[in-house]
Write a protein that holds these residues in place. Sequence first.
Motif, PDB file in Angstrom:
ATOM      1  N   GLY A 196      -3.552  -4.151  18.435  1.00 45.77           N
ATOM      2  CA  GLY A 196      -4.002  -2.884  18.985  1.00 45.77           C
ATOM      3  C   GLY A 196      -3.087  -1.750  18.614  1.00 45.77           C
ATOM      4  O   GLY A 196      -2.720  -1.570  17.459  1.00 45.77           O
ATOM      5  N   TYR A 197      -2.701  -0.967  19.598  1.00 40.91           N
ATOM      6  CA  TYR A 197      -1.839   0.179  19.345  1.00 40.91           C
ATOM      7  C   TYR A 197      -0.421  -0.301  19.083  1.00 40.91           C
ATOM      8  O   TYR A 197       0.129  -1.129  19.801  1.00 40.91           O
ATOM      9  N   GLY A 198       0.175   0.248  18.048  1.00 44.27           N
ATOM     10  CA  GLY A 198       1.549  -0.065  17.716  1.00 44.27           C
ATOM     11  C   GLY A 198       2.070   0.964  16.745  1.00 44.27           C
ATOM     12  O   GLY A 198       1.324   1.815  16.256  1.00 44.27           O
ATOM     13  N   PRO A 199       3.373   0.915  16.432  1.00 41.45           N
ATOM     14  CA  PRO A 199       3.915   1.867  15.462  1.00 41.45           C
ATOM     15  C   PRO A 199       3.361   1.600  14.070  1.00 41.45           C
ATOM     16  O   PRO A 199       3.109   0.454  13.697  1.00 41.45           O
ATOM     17  N   PHE A 200       3.193   2.663  13.304  1.00 45.11           N
ATOM     18  CA  PHE A 200       2.637   2.540  11.966  1.00 45.11           C
ATOM     19  C   PHE A 200       3.463   1.588  11.105  1.00 45.11           C
ATOM     20  O   PHE A 200       2.929   0.898  10.233  1.00 45.11           O
ATOM     21  N   SER A 201       4.751   1.532  11.356  1.00 48.69           N
ATOM     22  CA  SER A 201       5.638   0.687  10.545  1.00 48.69           C
ATOM     23  C   SER A 201       5.258  -0.785  10.620  1.00 48.69           C
ATOM     24  O   SER A 201       5.580  -1.554   9.699  1.00 48.69           O
ATOM     25  N   GLU A 202       4.558  -1.191  11.675  1.00 45.86           N
ATOM     26  CA  GLU A 202       4.168  -2.599  11.789  1.00 45.86           C
ATOM     27  C   GLU A 202       3.203  -3.018  10.684  1.00 45.86           C
ATOM     28  O   GLU A 202       3.095  -4.201  10.349  1.00 45.86           O
ATOM     29  N   LEU A 203       2.500  -2.059  10.104  1.00 43.66           N
ATOM     30  CA  LEU A 203       1.591  -2.381   9.015  1.00 43.66           C
ATOM     31  C   LEU A 203       2.327  -3.015   7.841  1.00 43.66           C
ATOM     32  O   LEU A 203       1.771  -3.844   7.123  1.00 43.66           O
ATOM     33  N   GLU A 204       3.551  -2.603   7.648  1.00 40.03           N
ATOM     34  CA  GLU A 204       4.275  -3.062   6.470  1.00 40.03           C
ATOM     35  C   GLU A 204       4.637  -4.538   6.546  1.00 40.03           C
ATOM     36  O   GLU A 204       5.026  -5.135   5.552  1.00 40.03           O
ATOM     37  N   GLY A 205       4.475  -5.127   7.719  1.00 37.96           N
ATOM     38  CA  GLY A 205       4.707  -6.557   7.848  1.00 37.96           C
ATOM     39  C   GLY A 205       3.441  -7.376   7.719  1.00 37.96           C
ATOM     40  O   GLY A 205       3.484  -8.607   7.826  1.00 37.96           O
ATOM     41  N   GLN A 206       2.314  -6.727   7.497  1.00 37.02           N
ATOM     42  CA  GLN A 206       1.044  -7.431   7.391  1.00 37.02           C
ATOM     43  C   GLN A 206       0.626  -7.525   5.926  1.00 37.02           C
ATOM     44  O   GLN A 206       0.455  -6.519   5.241  1.00 37.02           O
ATOM     45  N   GLU A 207       0.450  -8.752   5.490  1.00 40.55           N
ATOM     46  CA  GLU A 207       0.147  -9.003   4.081  1.00 40.55           C
ATOM     47  C   GLU A 207      -1.155  -8.321   3.670  1.00 40.55           C
ATOM     48  O   GLU A 207      -2.170  -8.394   4.355  1.00 40.55           O
ATOM     49  N   GLY A 208      -1.103  -7.656   2.520  1.00 39.54           N
ATOM     50  CA  GLY A 208      -2.289  -7.033   1.974  1.00 39.54           C
ATOM     51  C   GLY A 208      -2.621  -5.662   2.512  1.00 39.54           C
ATOM     52  O   GLY A 208      -3.549  -5.015   2.030  1.00 39.54           O
ATOM     53  N   LYS A 209      -1.860  -5.184   3.504  1.00 35.99           N
ATOM     54  CA  LYS A 209      -2.153  -3.872   4.088  1.00 35.99           C
ATOM     55  C   LYS A 209      -1.431  -2.746   3.345  1.00 35.99           C
ATOM     56  O   LYS A 209      -1.932  -1.649   3.224  1.00 35.99           O
ATOM     57  N   VAL A 210      -0.194  -3.034   2.882  1.00 31.94           N
ATOM     58  CA  VAL A 210       0.619  -2.039   2.195  1.00 31.94           C
ATOM     59  C   VAL A 210       1.181  -2.667   0.923  1.00 31.94           C
ATOM     60  O   VAL A 210       1.673  -3.795   0.944  1.00 31.94           O
ATOM     61  N   PHE A 211       1.121  -1.920  -0.184  1.00 28.98           N
ATOM     62  CA  PHE A 211       1.706  -2.376  -1.444  1.00 28.98           C
ATOM     63  C   PHE A 211       3.072  -1.737  -1.634  1.00 28.98           C
ATOM     64  O   PHE A 211       3.268  -0.556  -1.316  1.00 28.98           O
ATOM     65  N   PHE A 212       4.039  -2.498  -2.188  1.00 31.60           N
ATOM     66  CA  PHE A 212       5.408  -2.024  -2.354  1.00 31.60           C
ATOM     67  C   PHE A 212       5.815  -2.081  -3.830  1.00 31.60           C
ATOM     68  O   PHE A 212       5.298  -2.893  -4.601  1.00 31.60           O
ATOM     69  N   GLY A 213       6.768  -1.219  -4.175  1.00 29.29           N
ATOM     70  CA  GLY A 213       7.322  -1.257  -5.522  1.00 29.29           C
ATOM     71  C   GLY A 213       8.621  -0.488  -5.594  1.00 29.29           C
ATOM     72  O   GLY A 213       8.755   0.573  -4.984  1.00 29.29           O
ATOM     73  N   ASP A 214       9.584  -1.011  -6.352  1.00 29.38           N
ATOM     74  CA  ASP A 214      10.862  -0.307  -6.517  1.00 29.38           C
ATOM     75  C   ASP A 214      10.718   0.884  -7.454  1.00 29.38           C
ATOM     76  O   ASP A 214      11.583   1.774  -7.467  1.00 29.38           O
ATOM     77  N   THR A 215       9.663   0.880  -8.240  1.00 30.43           N
ATOM     78  CA  THR A 215       9.370   2.037  -9.094  1.00 30.43           C
ATOM     79  C   THR A 215       7.937   2.476  -8.831  1.00 30.43           C
ATOM     80  O   THR A 215       7.116   1.722  -8.290  1.00 30.43           O
ATOM     81  N   ILE A 216       7.615   3.704  -9.234  1.00 23.86           N
ATOM     82  CA  ILE A 216       6.256   4.210  -9.083  1.00 23.86           C
ATOM     83  C   ILE A 216       5.287   3.334  -9.875  1.00 23.86           C
ATOM     84  O   ILE A 216       4.200   2.993  -9.395  1.00 23.86           O
ATOM     85  N   GLU A 217       5.687   2.973 -11.082  1.00 23.76           N
ATOM     86  CA  GLU A 217       4.809   2.152 -11.915  1.00 23.76           C
ATOM     87  C   GLU A 217       4.530   0.791 -11.271  1.00 23.76           C
ATOM     88  O   GLU A 217       3.404   0.281 -11.319  1.00 23.76           O
ATOM     89  N   GLU A 218       5.542   0.221 -10.648  1.00 21.20           N
ATOM     90  CA  GLU A 218       5.400  -1.105 -10.039  1.00 21.20           C
ATOM     91  C   GLU A 218       4.432  -1.072  -8.856  1.00 21.20           C
ATOM     92  O   GLU A 218       3.556  -1.934  -8.720  1.00 21.20           O
ATOM     93  N   VAL A 219       4.590  -0.079  -7.982  1.00 21.13           N
ATOM     94  CA  VAL A 219       3.703  -0.014  -6.822  1.00 21.13           C
ATOM     95  C   VAL A 219       2.289   0.345  -7.242  1.00 21.13           C
ATOM     96  O   VAL A 219       1.309  -0.137  -6.646  1.00 21.13           O
ATOM     97  N   ALA A 220       2.168   1.177  -8.285  1.00 21.00           N
ATOM     98  CA  ALA A 220       0.839   1.546  -8.766  1.00 21.00           C
ATOM     99  C   ALA A 220       0.102   0.334  -9.308  1.00 21.00           C
ATOM    100  O   ALA A 220      -1.082   0.122  -9.008  1.00 21.00           O
ATOM    101  N   GLU A 221       0.789  -0.465 -10.089  1.00 25.05           N
ATOM    102  CA  GLU A 221       0.154  -1.661 -10.644  1.00 25.05           C
ATOM    103  C   GLU A 221      -0.271  -2.621  -9.545  1.00 25.05           C
ATOM    104  O   GLU A 221      -1.356  -3.221  -9.604  1.00 25.05           O
TER     105      GLU A 221
END
Length: 529
Positions: A384-409
């Motif tokens: 339910g309601y929670g801080p937006f940062s919790e999304l980053e612990g849910q697989e497939g919800k947020v993509f990460f990359g150390d470079t712009i190219e990496e996260v874009a891919e």
Amino acid sequence: MEQNSLQQVSRRNFMKGALVAGAATAAMGLAACSPSSPSDAGNLADTGSASSVDWDQEADIVIVGGGTGGSCAALAAAEAGASVIVIEANNSIGGSGALCGGAIVGAGTKMQAEAGIEGDNGDALLRDTQASLEAMFGPDHVEHVGDDWCITELHCAEAGNTVDWLVEHGVDIVGPSQQPGQPVARLHMLYPDASAWPSVIQPQLEEAGVDLKFNTKGAELIVENGRVVGVKTEGASGAYYKANKGVVMATGSIEASKEWRKKIYTLAQSNVEASNKLNDGTGIRMMCKVGADTTEYTAMAAAPALFCTAGNASHWYELLMNQMGAILVDSQGKRFASENTPSGEMLLTVDALPDRQAFLVYDAAIAETPEMSTQPMLTIRGSGYGPFSELEGQEGKVFFGDTIEEVAEAAGVDPAGLAAEIEKYNANAAAGSDPDFGRTNFGIATAGLTKPPYRIIGPVYATVMSGAFGVRVTDKLEVLDTLGEVIPGLYATGEGAHGLAKDFLTGAGGKFSWALTSGRLVGSYLASL
């Protein structure tokens, strides 16, 4: 057998086949919502008779629609001993409910008691709902809703029992948690979201003997001697299904009908695609053809919103765009509008893109701000309601990359295009100017997006999740005609029953909860007749 109120039936152990005998009025003074006499038999034109219709199959109850309300009605009725046929246009149960986040507002639940919450009940939820709605729409809101207010009363009284019923049937629910607008923790969430519950309920429907007719669409209600007695399915070779106790319409609302939505919204808004394309208003039309009265159109009906795999992006658009400084890009990595554009306008801009999707880009500097870790948002499916940062612990919800190219891919965005756009955007942000789109508020990212790891959420797309439009019903879910009289043999559930356009439960979970609750109640009620 005399009719009983839905609330009475729900309080009996219908799963053991107990039937309620004797007459009773609806609890909490709901009698005003139930007409004192049924419609005149002559008010409905016969569309078939015993001599003219060759019934292919019959059952106590025929349900059109196997979504949230229809499947709950079928399970409750079958476990109470009734024979049930479900006509479903899709190849599985679930409907629009399986597409939502899975929030249910319920008061007086066993989960609340286990959490140490005492004294909460349907009456308290009704008072809080009325106060909140009057604050939003004005002090005359309840008077304006009129007799239809009984649906809100029924919902508040029974939503908590629905939560308990789902738990008893093995549906995984977490909570309760508190959400803005509710003074008590009443938010119960299906885990991980609503897409999981059909896989739990469908085997129970099959075990209970419910006859599921998949890939079959209802087309016409059959009326005999002024009573709805069955359903004809679509097509030249459509089958006829007879209902000895009643027909339940559980076909959702009108959100997939662009022609119907044009009556309410602009052409651009009406062209936004619906999440559930089967909710095309066919069920509403079927009921209207036999005289059903519809609820009024409101500004809340069929409104498009921005969605993505993380949930309803419109809920946190303001936080990420205006306060934090995130950007939106297309599949080529290019910005296409000022991120200061209100979400209601931005969704149309996104929908006008060639592939009708965008991607939200932000960096570690934004992700690490206190607001992202403390401000409660309706984004966290399963809790339910929670801080937006919790999304980053849910697989497939947020993509990460150390470079712009990496996260874009990782997100499926053109890497070279996004890298070039970020370089250009950062220079403009540092200069405090956006010559391309006129953005004036860069949030905290006054130097642009520069701190890795970078994040992308998407694709973000415009869609219509709900129609908020239906037919008028009594507290027994009987469908009413335009004179306020009951149409014998015809019942409705979910959003197609009343629509709840102006008196849904405050906060998240009102529509899903109503579909579950109305289905459970009408199924057990019809089985008792």
